[in-house]
Motif scaffolding. Structure first.
Motif, PDB file in Angstrom:
ATOM      1  N   THR A 186      14.945 -20.461  12.285  1.00 18.50           N
ATOM      2  CA  THR A 186      15.129 -19.190  11.507  1.00 18.50           C
ATOM      3  C   THR A 186      15.532 -19.017  10.194  1.00 18.50           C
ATOM      4  N   HIS A 187      16.474 -19.816   9.732  1.00 23.41           N
ATOM      5  CA  HIS A 187      16.691 -19.899   8.250  1.00 23.41           C
ATOM      6  C   HIS A 187      15.700 -20.071   7.641  1.00 23.41           C
ATOM      7  N   GLN A 188      14.462 -21.010   7.738  1.00 26.70           N
ATOM      8  CA  GLN A 188      13.481 -21.206   7.089  1.00 26.70           C
ATOM      9  C   GLN A 188      12.529 -19.909   7.006  1.00 26.70           C
ATOM     10  N   VAL A 189      12.201 -19.268   8.175  1.00 28.31           N
ATOM     11  CA  VAL A 189      11.610 -18.017   8.162  1.00 28.31           C
ATOM     12  C   VAL A 189      12.223 -17.054   7.459  1.00 28.31           C
ATOM     13  N   MET A 190      13.206 -16.754   7.441  1.00 28.78           N
ATOM     14  CA  MET A 190      14.009 -15.768   6.588  1.00 28.78           C
ATOM     15  C   MET A 190      14.135 -15.911   5.140  1.00 28.78           C
ATOM     16  N   LYS A 191      14.187 -17.307   4.656  1.00 32.92           N
ATOM     17  CA  LYS A 191      13.683 -17.769   3.320  1.00 32.92           C
ATOM     18  C   LYS A 191      12.301 -17.301   2.925  1.00 32.92           C
ATOM     19  N   ASN A 192      11.667 -17.916   3.888  1.00 32.74           N
ATOM     20  CA  ASN A 192      10.083 -17.231   3.603  1.00 32.74           C
ATOM     21  C   ASN A 192       9.678 -15.811   3.463  1.00 32.74           C
ATOM     22  N   LEU A 193      10.399 -15.147   4.197  1.00 35.33           N
ATOM     23  CA  LEU A 193      10.213 -13.639   4.146  1.00 35.33           C
ATOM     24  C   LEU A 193      11.092 -13.096   2.792  1.00 35.33           C
ATOM     25  N   GLU A 194      12.062 -13.834   2.566  1.00 36.74           N
ATOM     26  CA  GLU A 194      12.858 -13.349   1.228  1.00 36.74           C
ATOM     27  C   GLU A 194      12.120 -13.712  -0.045  1.00 36.74           C
ATOM     28  N   ALA A 216       0.856  -1.103   0.040  1.00 42.65           N
ATOM     29  CA  ALA A 216       0.118  -0.018   0.296  1.00 42.65           C
ATOM     30  C   ALA A 216       0.778   1.374  -0.082  1.00 42.65           C
ATOM     31  N   ASN A 217       0.735   2.048  -0.937  1.00 37.94           N
ATOM     32  CA  ASN A 217       1.467   3.532  -0.978  1.00 37.94           C
ATOM     33  C   ASN A 217       3.020   3.007  -1.151  1.00 37.94           C
ATOM     34  N   GLY A 218       3.365   1.927  -1.639  1.00 34.38           N
ATOM     35  CA  GLY A 218       4.830   1.711  -1.772  1.00 34.38           C
ATOM     36  C   GLY A 218       5.477   1.114  -0.386  1.00 34.38           C
ATOM     37  N   VAL A 219       4.588   0.891   0.494  1.00 29.51           N
ATOM     38  CA  VAL A 219       5.136   0.104   1.604  1.00 29.51           C
ATOM     39  C   VAL A 219       4.615  -1.308   1.791  1.00 29.51           C
ATOM     40  N   LEU A 220       5.331  -2.309   1.838  1.00 31.36           N
ATOM     41  CA  LEU A 220       4.872  -3.670   1.937  1.00 31.36           C
ATOM     42  C   LEU A 220       4.849  -4.177   3.347  1.00 31.36           C
ATOM     43  N   TYR A 221       3.779  -4.716   3.806  1.00 35.06           N
ATOM     44  CA  TYR A 221       3.628  -4.999   5.068  1.00 35.06           C
ATOM     45  C   TYR A 221       3.498  -6.595   4.888  1.00 35.06           C
ATOM     46  N   ILE A 222       4.396  -7.520   5.577  1.00 38.60           N
ATOM     47  CA  ILE A 222       4.494  -8.955   5.396  1.00 38.60           C
ATOM     48  C   ILE A 222       4.131  -9.429   6.946  1.00 38.60           C
ATOM     49  N   SER A 223       3.098 -10.335   6.580  1.00 36.74           N
ATOM     50  CA  SER A 223       2.522 -11.170   7.980  1.00 36.74           C
ATOM     51  C   SER A 223       3.576 -11.676   8.388  1.00 36.74           C
ATOM     52  N   GLY A 224       3.381 -12.260   9.878  1.00 35.55           N
ATOM     53  CA  GLY A 224       4.481 -13.007  10.499  1.00 35.55           C
ATOM     54  C   GLY A 224       4.474 -14.174   9.759  1.00 35.55           C
ATOM     55  N   GLN A 225       6.009 -14.890   9.585  1.00 34.03           N
ATOM     56  CA  GLN A 225       6.211 -15.940   9.193  1.00 34.03           C
ATOM     57  C   GLN A 225       6.633 -16.802   9.840  1.00 34.03           C
ATOM     58  N   ILE A 226       6.576 -18.155   9.949  1.00 32.63           N
ATOM     59  CA  ILE A 226       6.841 -19.385  10.788  1.00 32.63           C
ATOM     60  C   ILE A 226       7.524 -20.305   9.999  1.00 32.63           C
ATOM     61  N   PRO A 227       8.293 -21.053  10.537  1.00 33.07           N
ATOM     62  CA  PRO A 227       9.227 -22.010   9.722  1.00 33.07           C
ATOM     63  C   PRO A 227       8.476 -23.149   9.033  1.00 33.07           C
ATOM     64  N   VAL A 228       7.643 -22.997   8.150  1.00 31.47           N
ATOM     65  CA  VAL A 228       7.058 -23.877   7.377  1.00 31.47           C
ATOM     66  C   VAL A 228       7.767 -23.984   6.088  1.00 31.47           C
ATOM     67  N   ASP A 229       8.276 -25.184   5.630  1.00 28.85           N
ATOM     68  CA  ASP A 229       8.711 -25.366   4.248  1.00 28.85           C
ATOM     69  C   ASP A 229       7.747 -25.442   3.358  1.00 28.85           C
ATOM     70  N   PRO A 230       7.621 -24.253   2.403  1.00 27.87           N
ATOM     71  CA  PRO A 230       6.572 -24.307   1.462  1.00 27.87           C
ATOM     72  C   PRO A 230       6.376 -25.427   0.370  1.00 27.87           C
ATOM     73  N   GLU A 231       7.576 -26.053   0.369  1.00 29.03           N
ATOM     74  CA  GLU A 231       7.570 -27.365  -0.626  1.00 29.03           C
ATOM     75  C   GLU A 231       6.809 -28.561  -0.042  1.00 29.03           C
ATOM     76  N   THR A 232       7.269 -28.741   1.215  1.00 28.82           N
ATOM     77  CA  THR A 232       6.848 -30.249   1.958  1.00 28.82           C
ATOM     78  C   THR A 232       5.580 -29.519   2.898  1.00 28.82           C
ATOM     79  N   GLY A 233       5.509 -28.575   3.498  1.00 26.33           N
ATOM     80  CA  GLY A 233       4.503 -28.190   4.420  1.00 26.33           C
ATOM     81  C   GLY A 233       4.735 -28.567   5.760  1.00 26.33           C
ATOM     82  N   LYS A 234       6.079 -29.120   6.046  1.00 27.22           N
ATOM     83  CA  LYS A 234       6.386 -29.418   7.310  1.00 27.22           C
ATOM     84  C   LYS A 234       7.380 -28.288   8.025  1.00 27.22           C
TER      85      LYS A 234
END
Length: 126
Positions: free
Chosen positions: A50-58, A23-41
């Motif tokens: 922490t690595h998985q959360v940062m990958k999800n945010l990225e 919105a108006n050039g600002v991105l609001y990202i919802s809280g991410q938890i360490p779920v692997d999007p490929e496996t759902g685990k």
């Protein structure tokens, strides 16, 4: 005007929310938890989590055409402050030390799916 940002390279929402909104050039990202999007685990242990959360945010930042360098604010929720140092080192490794975002880190009694860490971010498109 609000634009919904969604990618299959990050876990889908587990409730009535979007992965992110622009919105108006600002991105609001919802809280991410360490779920692997490929496996759902869930990743286990604070390091892998922490690595998985940062990958999800990225992945969400990338979908919006942004990078971690655009992040102006982060909020970190930890199940235990005993994990702070490990999480902090991993978190910092994804960011540019010359432009760390503003941030707070809080300990909470419980997180969704009983994970160890959840991180949300706000980024600004330059």
């Amino acid at each position: 005007m609000k634009k919904i940002i969604n990618t299959d390279k990050a876990p889908g929402a587990i409730g009535p929310y979007s992965q992110a909104n622009m919105a108006n050039g600002v991105l609001y990202i919802s809280g991410q938890i360490p779920v692997d999007p490929e496996t759902g685990k869930l990743a286990e242990g604070i390091e892998k989590s922490t690595h998985q959360v940062m990958k999800n945010l990225e992945a969400i930042l990338t979908e919006a055409g942004l990078t971690f360098s655009h992040v102006v604010k982060a909020t970190i929720f930890l199940k235990s402050m005993d994990d702070f140092a490990v999480m902090n080192d991993i978190y910092a490794s994804y960011l540019d030390a010359a432009a760390f975002p503003a941030r707070e880190t809080v300990q909470v009694s419980c997180l969704p799916k009983n994970v160890d860490v959840e991180i949300s971010m706000i980024a600004h498109a330059d």
